[in-house]
Design an enzyme around this catalytic site. Sequence first.
Site, PDB file in Angstrom:
ATOM      1  N   CYS A  17      37.629  40.924  36.313  1.00  8.96           N
ATOM      2  CA  CYS A  17      36.441  40.247  36.853  1.00  8.96           C
ATOM      3  C   CYS A  17      36.479  38.745  36.641  1.00  8.96           C
ATOM      4  CB  CYS A  17      35.175  40.849  36.246  1.00  8.96           C
ATOM      5  SG  CYS A  17      34.792  42.472  36.939  1.00  8.96           S
ATOM      6  N   ALA A  49      20.970  39.395  44.316  1.00  7.16           N
ATOM      7  CA  ALA A  49      22.326  39.507  43.763  1.00  7.16           C
ATOM      8  C   ALA A  49      22.465  40.756  42.893  1.00  7.16           C
ATOM      9  CB  ALA A  49      22.697  38.253  42.972  1.00  7.16           C
ATOM     10  N   ASP A  50      21.929  41.861  43.387  1.00  5.94           N
ATOM     11  CA  ASP A  50      21.958  43.100  42.616  1.00  5.94           C
ATOM     12  C   ASP A  50      23.352  43.731  42.649  1.00  5.94           C
ATOM     13  OD1 ASP A  50      20.920  45.243  41.061  1.00  5.94           O
ATOM     14  OD2 ASP A  50      19.008  45.064  42.097  1.00  5.94           O
ATOM     15  N   ASP A  51      23.514  44.850  41.933  1.00  7.82           N
ATOM     16  CA  ASP A  51      24.828  45.450  41.760  1.00  7.82           C
ATOM     17  C   ASP A  51      25.321  46.209  42.988  1.00  7.82           C
ATOM     18  OD1 ASP A  51      25.252  44.835  38.852  1.00  7.82           O
ATOM     19  OD2 ASP A  51      23.367  45.926  38.719  1.00  7.82           O
ATOM     20  N   ASP A  68      34.196  47.042  44.656  1.00  9.67           N
ATOM     21  CA  ASP A  68      34.733  46.092  43.686  1.00  9.67           C
ATOM     22  C   ASP A  68      36.245  46.257  43.617  1.00  9.67           C
ATOM     23  OD1 ASP A  68      34.947  44.219  41.547  1.00  9.67           O
ATOM     24  OD2 ASP A  68      32.942  44.795  40.887  1.00  9.67           O
ATOM     25  N   ASP A  91      28.729  50.081  39.155  1.00  6.95           N
ATOM     26  CA  ASP A  91      27.597  49.561  39.925  1.00  6.95           C
ATOM     27  C   ASP A  91      26.637  50.663  40.362  1.00  6.95           C
ATOM     28  OD1 ASP A  91      28.411  46.945  39.707  1.00  6.95           O
ATOM     29  OD2 ASP A  91      29.495  46.935  41.600  1.00  6.95           O
ATOM     30  N   GLY A 139      40.601  55.525  52.199  1.00  8.67           N
ATOM     31  CA  GLY A 139      40.771  54.150  51.759  1.00  8.67           C
ATOM     32  C   GLY A 139      41.569  53.333  52.744  1.00  8.67           C
ATOM     33  N   HIS A 140      42.091  52.207  52.265  1.00  9.87           N
ATOM     34  CA  HIS A 140      42.860  51.313  53.125  1.00  9.87           C
ATOM     35  C   HIS A 140      43.892  50.596  52.279  1.00  9.87           C
ATOM     36  CE1 HIS A 140      43.740  48.978  56.679  1.00  9.87           C
ATOM     37  NE2 HIS A 140      43.576  47.846  56.009  1.00  9.87           N
TER      38      HIS A 140
END
Length: 348
Positions: A17, A49-51, A68, A91, A139-140
């Site tokens: 992070c 700006a919440d999770d 994330d 989150d 996914g990617h």
Amino acid sequence: MATEPIKLTSFSHGGGCGCKIAPGVLSEILKNSHGFPVPKELLVGIETADDAAVYRLNDEQALIATTDFFMPIVDDPYDFGRIAATNAISDVYAMGGTPIMALALVGMPVNKLPLETIGQIIKGGESICAEAGIPIAGGHTIDSVEPIYGLVVMGLVHPSKVKRNADAKAGDVLVLGKPLGVGVLSAALKKNALGEEGYAAMIANTTKLNKPGKALSELAGVHAMTDVTGFGLLGHLLELARGANLTARLEMARIPLLPGVEQLAHDGFFTGASGRNWDAYGKDVTLAPSVTPAQHTLLTDPQTSGGLLVSCAPETVDEVLALFAREGFGDAAVIGAMADGAPRVEVA
């Protein structure tokens, strides 16, 4: 002739992070963004700006959606995958929800990393998803200059149990679920100055799922919740204070720290993100003269897969701490309180 082991962190300019764009730069980037009309079903969007985003499906269910991803914070590919997955799933717990499904986001320098290494990263993420009881349903993948791994995670929560980061009340007590210091440990690791015990503490902290979030959302006395990640404790607490238009007061001596991190910070081990964080929001923070430079660093230290930060009524504190303890979060501690006043943080 023996082959040199792959050092994942050597491929990335920053890890975990600590890769987040600094709060001030992010605000500048987004300042001219114009929002679209918001449907009434969108319970949580970008305004505080919440999770995660939360979208009401019906009277009993709301969908939580979040994502994330980041570059390696450790060299072990399996551990990197576990840390990234734990961080992404957090989150959903921070909103008070239950994760139900994930999608993998994978960017790898396929001509530089062995396929086995890439496979171990993905396997590490799968192991954490299995622990959380969710599938990786798709996914990617892309060919990338730097290794990147993370998840899109979806969860469910009752609309009345959503825990935003903006609903703290004056008089609330602040509880932190995990100790600080991940960024300091990662800086020491990158400079080959972290011993086995320090590494073990770092992995244990960053791969512990914030599962108490769901049970905490059931407590009426829990008013607000977030998780502490790249902006450090001060940054995420400021989001809490600004959302509620209150002052947050911290007691430095009560903040739990990972073993040895205060000395490491004193010795000069810290990430560049720590300074960028302070530059972005330091004007809204008052530090007591007793706060040392090392403690200052730890307050802005970017936390990869950090702990839940809970704002709750005083009569609920014992229940919150007991819940954390039952789930294996023995370091959870009361670190301060919310009070009437301008939105800022004061550290004593």
